[in-house]
Design a protein around this motif. Sequence first.
Motif, PDB file in Angstrom:
ATOM      1  N   ASN A 151       0.846  -1.208   0.000  1.00  0.00           N
ATOM      2  CA  ASN A 151       0.000   0.000   0.000  1.00  0.00           C
ATOM      3  C   ASN A 151       0.879   1.254   0.000  1.00  0.00           C
ATOM      4  O   ASN A 151       1.940   1.279   0.645  1.00  0.00           O
ATOM      5  CB  ASN A 151      -0.901   0.009   1.236  1.00  0.00           C
ATOM      6  N   SER A 152       0.454   2.296  -0.692  1.00  0.00           N
ATOM      7  CA  SER A 152       1.228   3.538  -0.787  1.00  0.00           C
ATOM      8  C   SER A 152       1.478   4.142   0.601  1.00  0.00           C
ATOM      9  O   SER A 152       0.531   4.370   1.369  1.00  0.00           O
ATOM     10  CB  SER A 152       0.444   4.548  -1.641  1.00  0.00           C
ATOM     11  N   VAL A 153       2.753   4.398   0.910  1.00  0.00           N
ATOM     12  CA  VAL A 153       3.101   4.916   2.242  1.00  0.00           C
ATOM     13  C   VAL A 153       2.446   6.287   2.466  1.00  0.00           C
ATOM     14  O   VAL A 153       1.709   6.498   3.436  1.00  0.00           O
ATOM     15  CB  VAL A 153       4.644   5.018   2.387  1.00  0.00           C
ATOM     16  N   ARG A 154       2.727   7.223   1.561  1.00  0.00           N
ATOM     17  CA  ARG A 154       2.133   8.569   1.732  1.00  0.00           C
ATOM     18  C   ARG A 154       0.616   8.510   1.563  1.00  0.00           C
ATOM     19  O   ARG A 154      -0.109   9.276   2.207  1.00  0.00           O
ATOM     20  CB  ARG A 154       2.707   9.538   0.706  1.00  0.00           C
ATOM     21  N   GLY A 155       0.159   7.614   0.694  1.00  0.00           N
ATOM     22  CA  GLY A 155      -1.284   7.496   0.468  1.00  0.00           C
ATOM     23  C   GLY A 155      -2.022   7.122   1.739  1.00  0.00           C
ATOM     24  O   GLY A 155      -3.055   7.726   2.074  1.00  0.00           O
ATOM     25  N   VAL A 156      -1.482   6.139   2.464  1.00  0.00           N
ATOM     26  CA  VAL A 156      -2.134   5.713   3.709  1.00  0.00           C
ATOM     27  C   VAL A 156      -2.111   6.864   4.717  1.00  0.00           C
ATOM     28  O   VAL A 156      -3.113   7.145   5.392  1.00  0.00           O
ATOM     29  CB  VAL A 156      -1.439   4.447   4.284  1.00  0.00           C
ATOM     30  N   ILE A 157      -0.977   7.577   4.790  1.00  0.00           N
ATOM     31  CA  ILE A 157      -0.873   8.699   5.746  1.00  0.00           C
ATOM     32  C   ILE A 157      -1.906   9.783   5.402  1.00  0.00           C
ATOM     33  O   ILE A 157      -2.606  10.295   6.282  1.00  0.00           O
ATOM     34  CB  ILE A 157       0.563   9.266   5.740  1.00  0.00           C
ATOM     35  N   MET A 158      -2.027  10.102   4.121  1.00  0.00           N
ATOM     36  CA  MET A 158      -3.000  11.141   3.717  1.00  0.00           C
ATOM     37  C   MET A 158      -4.429  10.704   4.067  1.00  0.00           C
ATOM     38  O   MET A 158      -5.234  11.507   4.562  1.00  0.00           O
ATOM     39  CB  MET A 158      -2.886  11.429   2.215  1.00  0.00           C
TER      40      MET A 158
END
Length: 307
Positions: free
Chosen positions: A287-294
Amino acid sequence: MKSPIPDYLGRVLEEARPFDSGQPASYIDVLAQADTSRSAVAVATVDGSVYSAGDDEVDFSIQSISKPFVYALAIQDQGLAYVLEKVGVEPSGDAFNRLSLETGTNRPMNPMINAGAVAAHALVVSTNATVDQRVDRILQALSRLAGRQLKVDEAVYAAELKDANRNMGLAYMLKAAGMISCDPQEAVRGYIRQCSINVNVRDLAMMAATLSNGGVQPVSGERVISQESVRQVLSVMTTCGMYNSSGDWIASVGIPAKSGVSGGIIGALPGQLGLAVFSPRLDEKGNSVRGVIMCKQLSNDMGFHMM
Ligand code: DON
């Protein structure tokens, strides 16, 4: 009055930018070369407004985010009862590229893992349709969901096809188990073409908003997905959409979602909105690291969690 939402989305994106752990998907060489600075976020409401920030016009291959939409088409084309004979709805708890056939029924556990997605792909149009007929149906449906004509990224398609032994292996096992009736290699070629369709975050947010809007595309007003399919798709996204971190996702972000190896994630909050994020670096679950954070930030700030 200018909407404050794009500025807010820009702040969410900038706060996620320093997180640079993980790597882009390495098993498809075109994806391995992705520009890791790319990041974008978009939100589309069920009344058709779209807001976005960052690299919101950059196209990337949809990859596994195609899976829920193709599952919806399989249900529409074959009926839910028949699709359930071929693909289950239980989380596998395993990585997306494992075979994960259910004991007893021999069905792939769910349509969000590769085995289940190949089986769902093989049900689109009809069980004896050609690859071109299936891919054309999928491309046109995804385009209607996005609200613009989409196309296949031929470089991504070629890159993935030349190293498709694992998916080919899964497809042969599906054939042996009686879960697909077409030629296994054709099923994989069509599935890889489906994964190679290019989108940007605004397209994905609108596609997710269509799910949130019960299957009616918010801008065109066209019913693209039946109500029955939407219910089934959102249910499976809730339990299986983020692979083997689906439990953590639903506890922390709290909305039906789906991620893909090129770094996109969609989320659909029924009755309200669709969201999409993009950034190529992936965590160990894919899963996208920055995507999950956003997404966690958006969910916290805006109270998206269903509970
Ligand atoms: O089957 C594959 O390997 C890819 N074309 C799609 C996988 C994918 O996006 C899984 N995502 N995390």
